[in-house]
Motif scaffolding. Structure first.
Motif, PDB file in Angstrom:
ATOM      1  N   GLN A  72       0.818  -1.210   0.000  1.00  0.00           N
ATOM      2  CA  GLN A  72       0.000   0.000   0.000  1.00  0.00           C
ATOM      3  C   GLN A  72       0.857   1.267   0.000  1.00  0.00           C
ATOM      4  N   LEU A  73       2.067   1.177   0.545  1.00  0.00           N
ATOM      5  CA  LEU A  73       2.944   2.336   0.590  1.00  0.00           C
ATOM      6  C   LEU A  73       3.525   2.680  -0.779  1.00  0.00           C
ATOM      7  N   ILE A  74       3.529   1.723  -1.689  1.00  0.00           N
ATOM      8  CA  ILE A  74       4.146   1.959  -2.996  1.00  0.00           C
ATOM      9  C   ILE A  74       3.459   3.106  -3.723  1.00  0.00           C
ATOM     10  N   SER A  75       2.141   3.183  -3.665  1.00  0.00           N
ATOM     11  CA  SER A  75       1.427   4.268  -4.334  1.00  0.00           C
ATOM     12  C   SER A  75       1.834   5.623  -3.762  1.00  0.00           C
ATOM     13  N   THR A  76       2.092   5.651  -2.447  1.00  0.00           N
ATOM     14  CA  THR A  76       2.575   6.898  -1.834  1.00  0.00           C
ATOM     15  C   THR A  76       3.997   7.191  -2.269  1.00  0.00           C
ATOM     16  N   TYR A  77       4.822   6.164  -2.349  1.00  0.00           N
ATOM     17  CA  TYR A  77       6.206   6.344  -2.785  1.00  0.00           C
ATOM     18  C   TYR A  77       6.280   6.839  -4.233  1.00  0.00           C
ATOM     19  N   ASN A  78       5.337   6.421  -5.054  1.00  0.00           N
ATOM     20  CA  ASN A  78       5.327   6.869  -6.454  1.00  0.00           C
ATOM     21  C   ASN A  78       5.217   8.384  -6.552  1.00  0.00           C
ATOM     22  N   ASP A  79       4.386   8.953  -5.690  1.00  0.00           N
ATOM     23  CA  ASP A  79       4.237  10.409  -5.677  1.00  0.00           C
ATOM     24  C   ASP A  79       5.472  11.095  -5.092  1.00  0.00           C
ATOM     25  N   ILE A  80       6.067  10.474  -4.086  1.00  0.00           N
ATOM     26  CA  ILE A  80       7.243  11.080  -3.457  1.00  0.00           C
ATOM     27  C   ILE A  80       8.427  11.092  -4.422  1.00  0.00           C
ATOM     28  N   ILE A  81       8.580  10.027  -5.210  1.00  0.00           N
ATOM     29  CA  ILE A  81       9.703   9.947  -6.147  1.00  0.00           C
ATOM     30  C   ILE A  81       9.674  11.109  -7.133  1.00  0.00           C
ATOM     31  N   LYS A  82       8.490  11.528  -7.578  1.00  0.00           N
ATOM     32  CA  LYS A  82       8.368  12.592  -8.561  1.00  0.00           C
ATOM     33  C   LYS A  82       8.145  13.962  -7.922  1.00  0.00           C
TER      34      LYS A  82
END
Length: 250
Positions: A72-82
């Motif tokens: 579930q954290l991956i979707s949050t990480y996707n936004d943080i990466i960009k």
């Protein structure tokens, strides 16, 4: 009067204007080839993978709840990466002449469903720069995520390789030419039927029957001019006159 068009008539129209259809298709394919090979700038693509997984001690057993949390954290990480928090440091590290928003347009973060692995894909007009951006983004994100979310569950699974991005992913000249050829054929066929529809001249006896709804009783064919004879010996008019004179005198 109801007008019907048979399949044979359609083929006759296509056959009549086959040169036009072929010409438009060739022009479209040629323009596409010129644009693909000489105008568009090649774009290269490379990717790196990161794994979202909390480090476990030897006594800690496999925790399904922790795995689901990481997914579930991956979707949050996707936004943080960009986000600028990561991309600004990537720009400073590589001395890129770009903004965080411009660099974010080159980066795409994807992940499979229920997977702890995220893939960072970068597209750029320079193959080496694309590789450097992908590796730097993954490295900066791994260092910054503990400060941003107070977690340390990101590791780099695989780095981007320059050899994998030697061939450009776009433009694809063969695909572009094929698409242009199909579009050209469609335009040519449509234009052929349009020209045929706008042509209201009478050419055959069948056209007269269709327009007047009357049978044709007769046809006057074209009579070609008879070629003039050459080197034809004319009668001797003097001899004729003399003969007639002798007759009158007797």
């Amino acid at each position: 009067m109801e007008e019907t068009i048979s399949l044979r008539d359609l083929f006759q129209v296509l056959r009549k204007r086959l040169w036009l259809i072929a010409l438009i298709a060739i022009i479209a394919a040629t323009i596409s080839a010129v644009i693909s090979f000489f105008i568009l700038t090649p774009v290269y693509q490379t990717s790196t993978q990161i794994l979202v997984n909390q480090a476990k001690s030897e006594q800690q057993l496999y925790d399904v709840g922790a795995v689901q949390t990481n997914v579930q954290l991956i979707s949050t990480y996707n936004d943080i990466i960009k986000s600028p928090a990561v991309l600004d440091k990537v720009i400073d590290q590589l001395n890129l002449d770009s903004s965080a928003q411009g660099l974010g347009g080159k980066i795409q973060v994807t992940s499979s469903e229920n997977s702890q692995v995220a893939q960072i894909t970068v597209q750029d007009t320079n193959a080496k720069r694309a590789t450097d951006i992908a590796n730097a983004t993954a490295s900066v994100f791994q260092k910054e995520i503990p400060k941003i979310m107070n977690v340390d569950n990101v590791s780099i699974l695989s780095k981007a390789e320059l050899t994998a991005s030697k061939s450009p992913v776009k433009p694809q000249p063969i695909l572009n030419i094929a698409i242009a050829l199909v579009v050209g054929l469609m335009v040519g066929v449509g234009l052929s039927f349009l020209l045929e529809y706008l042509d209201n001249t009478v050419k055959t006896e069948q056209d007269i029957e269709n327009i007047l709804d009357l049978p044709v009783m007769g046809v006057i064919t074209n009579i070609k001019d008879v070629p003039k004879a050459t080197n034809v010996q004319r009668p001797d008019m003097t001899a004729r006159v003399s003969q007639r004179g002798e007759t009158f005198g007797s």
